[in-house]
Write a protein that holds these residues in place. Structure first.
Motif, mmCIF file in Angstrom:
data_model
loop_
_atom_site.group_PDB
_atom_site.id
_atom_site.type_symbol
_atom_site.label_atom_id
_atom_site.label_comp_id
_atom_site.label_asym_id
_atom_site.label_seq_id
_atom_site.Cartn_x
_atom_site.Cartn_y
_atom_site.Cartn_z
ATOM 1 N N THR A 35 0.090 12.319 -6.615
ATOM 2 C CA THR A 35 -1.003 11.370 -6.850
ATOM 3 C C THR A 35 -0.642 10.390 -7.965
ATOM 4 O O THR A 35 -0.915 9.191 -7.869
ATOM 5 C CB THR A 35 -2.291 12.121 -7.222
ATOM 6 N N ALA A 36 -0.006 10.886 -9.029
ATOM 7 C CA ALA A 36 0.389 10.025 -10.151
ATOM 8 C C ALA A 36 1.490 9.051 -9.726
ATOM 9 O O ALA A 36 1.497 7.881 -10.142
ATOM 10 C CB ALA A 36 0.868 10.876 -11.327
ATOM 11 N N VAL A 63 -7.752 7.047 -11.380
ATOM 12 C CA VAL A 63 -6.839 6.589 -12.424
ATOM 13 C C VAL A 63 -7.467 5.418 -13.172
ATOM 14 O O VAL A 63 -8.101 4.541 -12.572
ATOM 15 C CB VAL A 63 -5.490 6.152 -11.803
ATOM 16 N N THR A 96 -3.730 6.173 -16.906
ATOM 17 C CA THR A 96 -4.204 7.523 -17.215
ATOM 18 C C THR A 96 -4.855 8.138 -15.989
ATOM 19 O O THR A 96 -5.830 7.587 -15.450
ATOM 20 C CB THR A 96 -5.230 7.489 -18.371
ATOM 21 N N VAL A 97 -4.339 9.279 -15.546
ATOM 22 C CA VAL A 97 -4.968 10.012 -14.453
ATOM 23 C C VAL A 97 -6.132 10.803 -15.046
ATOM 24 O O VAL A 97 -5.928 11.749 -15.804
ATOM 25 C CB VAL A 97 -3.963 10.950 -13.754
ATOM 26 N N SER A 101 -7.763 15.007 -10.927
ATOM 27 C CA SER A 101 -7.166 15.174 -9.597
ATOM 28 C C SER A 101 -7.838 16.350 -8.900
ATOM 29 O O SER A 101 -8.124 17.365 -9.535
ATOM 30 C CB SER A 101 -5.662 15.452 -9.698
ATOM 31 N N ALA A 105 -0.102 6.323 -7.786
ATOM 32 C CA ALA A 105 -0.852 5.451 -8.692
ATOM 33 C C ALA A 105 0.079 4.515 -9.471
ATOM 34 O O ALA A 105 -0.240 3.341 -9.675
ATOM 35 C CB ALA A 105 -1.680 6.298 -9.658
ATOM 36 N N CYS A 119 -7.351 11.443 -6.530
ATOM 37 C CA CYS A 119 -7.374 11.280 -7.981
ATOM 38 C C CYS A 119 -8.034 9.962 -8.354
ATOM 39 O O CYS A 119 -8.113 9.037 -7.534
ATOM 40 C CB CYS A 119 -5.972 11.365 -8.582
ATOM 41 N N THR A 176 -14.868 13.263 -13.339
ATOM 42 C CA THR A 176 -14.674 12.110 -14.231
ATOM 43 C C THR A 176 -15.984 11.589 -14.808
ATOM 44 O O THR A 176 -15.971 10.802 -15.757
ATOM 45 C CB THR A 176 -13.982 10.954 -13.488
ATOM 46 N N CYS A 207 -0.162 17.938 -6.469
ATOM 47 C CA CYS A 207 -0.880 18.166 -7.726
ATOM 48 C C CYS A 207 -1.396 19.600 -7.845
ATOM 49 O O CYS A 207 -1.716 20.050 -8.938
ATOM 50 C CB CYS A 207 -2.025 17.161 -7.870
#
Length: 247
Positions: free
Chosen positions: A37-38, A77, A85-86, A89, A41, A75, A194, A9
Motif C-alpha cells: 500500500t505504501a 495517506v 504519511t500512511v 492500513s 502511495a 490505506c 483515521t 501490509c
C-alpha cells in the motif's frame, strides 16, 4: 544488487524475516521492506508532490484501494510537499477476485447438478475447464454497464456431456452482493481508524486486477460519495513505488 522488496501490509514479523532470508539466499541486498500500500502511495504521490500543500496541518488525504486475485488492502495517506504519511492500513487477506470467480462457478455447478445430477466438484479437470470459461465471462461482464446476457458453453464438460447456460447482469449482481458488502469493510475500518470525514478524503485511487469490475468501483463510489480513479497501471504500481524508494 540493492533492492526494495514489497510485502502485503498484513505480513507479520516472522513472514517479513522470511522474505529477508529468501532475499539473502538469492544474493540480494535489501535496503528495506515496503508495504504494498505504501509503495502504491509513493508511486502515485511523488510525481504530484509539487501540487501538495506545504502546511502539515492541512495535508491532502487520499484513499488507496487494492483488490487483487486473493486479497484486499486499503490505506489512507496524508501528503504534503515534503512528506508522505500512511495514516492507517486495513485488509481482508481472504477476499479477492477468486471469490467472484467461485461465486459464478458455484452457480453453474448447482445448475449442472440440477440438470445432470453430476457433482462438478468431484472432477478437478471439469472444474478447471468451467473456471476458464467463467473467467472470460467475468471479464466480459466487467465491460458492460447496461443489462446484458452472456452465454456459458463448455463442450464435454463431464462424462462427455456438454454444458450450456447463460448469465445476465442482474444475476451476477445478486450472486456477488455479499462479496461487495464485504469488500467495503476494509474501507469502513480505515476511515474509522483515521477518524477522518468523507469530505476530508479528497481522492480515491483503485489498483489491482479485481477492481476492474464496475461492481467494486460503483460500490466505492456510492459509499464514499467520490468517483474512484485509476491513474496508475495496476501491474506496475507497487514495483514502481519500490523502485522510487530504492532510488
Amino acid at each position: 544488487p540493492d533492492c526494495v522488496i514489497s510485502v502485503p501490509c498484513y505480513f507479520n514479523d516472522a513472514q517479513r524475516r522470511a522474505v529477508l532470508d529468501a532475499a539473502a539466499i538469492a544474493g540480494c541486498k535489501v535496503l528495506r521492506l515496503m508495504n504494498e500500500t505504501a509503495a502504491t502511495a509513493l508511486n502515485w504521490g511523488l510525481p504530484k508532490s509539487i501540487d501538495f500543500p506545504e502546511d502539515t496541518a492541512t495535508p491532502k488525504h487520499v484513499l488507496f484501494y487494492d483488490m487483487g486475485y486473493s486479497s484486499t488492502q486499503c490505506c489512507i495517506v496524508a501528503y504534503t510537499k515534503t512528506r508522505m504519511t500512511v495514516l492507517a492500513s486495513t485488509f481482508d487477506r481472504e477476499l479477492g477476485g477468486k471469490d467472484f470467480d467461485d461465486a459464478m462457478i458455484k452457480h453453474f455447478a448447482a445448475e449442472w447438478m440440477e440438470k445432470k445430477k453430476k457433482d462438478l466438484y468431484s472432477n478437478p479437470k471439469s472444474l478447471y475447464r468451467l473456471a476458464t470459461q467463467v473467467d472470460k465471462i467475468k471479464q466480459q461482464l466487467s465491460g458492460y454497464t447496461s443489462q446484458t446476457t452472456l452465454p456459458c458453453n463448455v463442450e464435454c464438460l463431464q462424462d462427455d456431456e456438454d454444458f450450456s447456460s447463460k448469465i445476465d447482469t442482474d444475476t451476477w449482481i445478486a450472486l456477488t452482493k455479499p462479496l461487495i458488502d464485504r469488500a467495503l469493510e476494509p474501507v469502513k475500518a480505515v476511515v474509522r481508524d483515521t477518524k477522518l470525514t468523507f469530505d476530508q478524503i479528497e481522492e480515491v485511487e483503485v489498483v489491482g486486477s479485481a477492481t476492474r469490475s464496475p461492481l467494486i468501483v460503483n460500490a466505492l463510489s456510492e459509499f464514499l460519495g467520490k468517483e474512484p480513479k485509476r491513474t496508475m497501471n495496476s501491474e506496475e504500481a507497487v514495483s514502481k513505488g519500490c523502485a522510487l524508494n530504492a532510488a
